[in-house]
Enzyme design. Sequence first.
Site, mmCIF file in Angstrom:
data_model
loop_
_atom_site.group_PDB
_atom_site.id
_atom_site.type_symbol
_atom_site.label_atom_id
_atom_site.label_comp_id
_atom_site.label_asym_id
_atom_site.label_seq_id
_atom_site.Cartn_x
_atom_site.Cartn_y
_atom_site.Cartn_z
ATOM 1 C CE LYS A 206 -3.584 2.257 2.733
ATOM 2 N NZ LYS A 206 -4.538 2.162 3.819
ATOM 3 C CD GLU A 212 9.210 -5.895 7.395
ATOM 4 O OE1 GLU A 212 8.871 -4.841 6.803
ATOM 5 O OE2 GLU A 212 9.049 -6.079 8.613
ATOM 6 N N GLY A 267 -5.033 -1.956 4.907
ATOM 7 C CA GLY A 267 -4.203 -3.077 4.453
ATOM 8 C C GLY A 267 -4.843 -4.436 4.707
ATOM 9 N NE ARG A 268 -6.713 -3.967 10.799
ATOM 10 C CZ ARG A 268 -6.039 -2.832 10.977
ATOM 11 N NH1 ARG A 268 -4.868 -2.674 10.407
ATOM 12 N NH2 ARG A 268 -6.532 -1.864 11.713
ATOM 13 C CD GLU A 353 -2.079 -4.608 11.540
ATOM 14 O OE1 GLU A 353 -2.657 -4.532 10.449
ATOM 15 O OE2 GLU A 353 -0.842 -4.759 11.637
ATOM 16 C CG HIS A 384 -4.756 -35.754 16.382
ATOM 17 N ND1 HIS A 384 -4.858 -36.995 16.951
ATOM 18 C CD2 HIS A 384 -5.758 -35.677 15.476
ATOM 19 C CE1 HIS A 384 -5.868 -37.659 16.406
ATOM 20 N NE2 HIS A 384 -6.425 -36.871 15.496
ATOM 21 C CE LYS A 512 5.706 -1.185 10.546
ATOM 22 N NZ LYS A 512 4.741 -0.508 9.701
HETATM 23 O O1 LIG Z 1 1.032 -2.772 2.230
HETATM 24 P P1 LIG Z 1 2.113 -2.161 3.037
HETATM 25 O O2 LIG Z 1 2.073 -0.661 3.011
HETATM 26 O O3 LIG Z 1 3.453 -2.685 2.616
HETATM 27 O O4 LIG Z 1 1.899 -2.579 4.538
HETATM 28 C C1 LIG Z 1 2.002 -3.886 4.981
HETATM 29 C C2 LIG Z 1 1.610 -4.035 6.434
HETATM 30 O O5 LIG Z 1 2.508 -3.268 7.209
HETATM 31 C C3 LIG Z 1 2.168 -2.655 8.416
HETATM 32 O O6 LIG Z 1 3.129 -2.968 9.398
HETATM 33 C C4 LIG Z 1 0.787 -2.802 8.958
HETATM 34 O O7 LIG Z 1 0.796 -3.196 10.305
HETATM 35 C C5 LIG Z 1 -0.094 -3.726 8.178
HETATM 36 O O8 LIG Z 1 -1.424 -3.349 8.426
HETATM 37 C C6 LIG Z 1 0.165 -3.661 6.707
HETATM 38 O O9 LIG Z 1 -0.708 -4.525 6.033
#
Ligand SMILES: O=P(O)(O)OC[C@H]1O[C@H](O)[C@H](O)[C@@H](O)[C@@H]1O
Length: 547
Positions: A206, A212, A267-268, A353, A384, A512
């Site tokens: 986004k 990462e 995002g989620r 989240e 199990h 972060k």
């Molecule tokens: O899609 P991006 O901007 O790379 O974000 C990826 C993710 O990073 C963050 O740490 C948020 O906690 C998430 O809600 C999000 O989905």
Amino acid sequence: MTQPSRLPAWQSLDRHFREISNLHMRDLFAADPQRFERFSLRLDDILFDYSKNRITDQTVTLLLELARQAGLREKISAMFRGDKINVTEDRAVLHVALRNRSNRPIPVDGEDVVPDVNRVLDQMRRFSDLVRSGEWRGCTGKAITDVVNIGIGGSDLGPKMVVKALSPYTQPRLRVRFVSNVDEADLVENLSCLDPETTLFCVSSKTFTTQETMTNARSARQWFLAKINDQAAIAKHFVAVSTNAEKVAEFGIDTANMFEFWDWVGGRYSLWSAIGLPIALAVGMEAFEALLAGAHKVDEHFRTEPFERNIPVLMGLLGIWYANFFGAESYAILPYDQYLQELPAHLQQVDMESNGKMVDIQGNAIDYGTGPIIFGQPGTNGQHAFYQLIHQSRKLIPCDFLAAAQSQHGLGRHHEILISNFLAQPEALMRGKTFDEAKAELEGGEITGGKLAELAAAKSFPGNKPSNSILYRKLTPETLGSLIALYEHKIFTQGAIWNINSFDQMGVELGKRLARTILSELADDNPVASHDPSTNGLVNYYKQLRC
Ligand SMILES: O=P(O)(O)OC[C@H]1O[C@H](O)[C@H](O)[C@@H](O)[C@@H]1O
């Protein structure tokens, strides 16, 4: 709004809890032969059975009253209207607009967003058709055989879950894989068997700044260029999904190969947007649109159905009943459907989240619990592993059991065995086994006296453990869309009643920021002393070991 714990309905629920918390579901079922009929609902072929909960008619009445007093109806309308309900980020929350198959206009800042949504859907259709048919050629003229989605969090979990869930509907010629972890092992393992000439990277983020994702994307580009020594070839092998065109261009991806979405998509909650591109590539646009249609059906149900027949509202209220009155801290998602193996992980993000918060929407500290710890495994694997604790520990862990009546493959007795377990576990959790029942089973055997009583105690189950059962015909794209949307709106309902902002995630920021500082300290071998003694000790020991 007043905090929910100050509302009259909350106080009544508190009193009611003390009156009924000792009732056993066995007795409630025995006293009411209509309990299943009264406490179950259908939405098309999805059956939601909530009769195995520690509730009476009065509980439901009070919970519905709580929803009303908390202003849930108005909060639902505000979301669907496009109000900026994500107040800390001043954003609308409109994943429902992404699957608005009826094209009802939805304005944000006075502008209807629906035409933009449809434009990107068209772009996704054109592109996924080209790649799936083999017309989209790589730089050496070969068709694409492998798609690698690079993303994390919402740009990974949702699409990965759906692609796994719909694998019976995928095209064998095109494999879709997901790389998320910055641990190099993830990228290296995934790339090891791929040919750059036939690989397409989809960089999904986004913000297009996530450490990462950008690290993985840069290494993927390096891997690609090391084998295909031609910058111009990037255009055929890298596409981006983002809200940030500037950063996409800066990375070197042609913005013509960018699929846009908007800041009003969390995002989620983004798998319904262009973040779903890997889904469209895996199953085709028709199936992707069926997924959207399934979610839209639930959106309409959530928006219009009276609360007493509104499945996500009831799911949310039952969760509140256990979290805030029984003190339950966790919640198990138990799909008896292997294709839903990633659902618990996806819901972990969506739920935890969204609702893992400690201040209300006005910034006041809250004095009641919010989102539960979500965990789960596909049945029967969980049985199990961790079910022992659900059955016999003193903890109360509400569970959702999910299953499809029709299997995807029809392989002998597997499915009936699976379903017999799906049916038996909620029954066992509800009924339990009394000491006398356990004793009677042992009597007449070799064990007698005190040993028998000891064993009977160990073999008895308290029961009275609550669960919902969700049974659907088959895991089609449409049903999957509906199931995911049910959970999204359950989580919305809870956040609305808890009066929290379910749409920001400030709690992930501090770690972060500290990681950025530490990363710069790792650039040399000098010992550090700027942190607490534990962190200093760990950093310094790491520096010793890494050489
Ligand atoms: O899609 P991006 O901007 O790379 O974000 C990826 C993710 O990073 C963050 O740490 C948020 O906690 C998430 O809600 C999000 O989905």
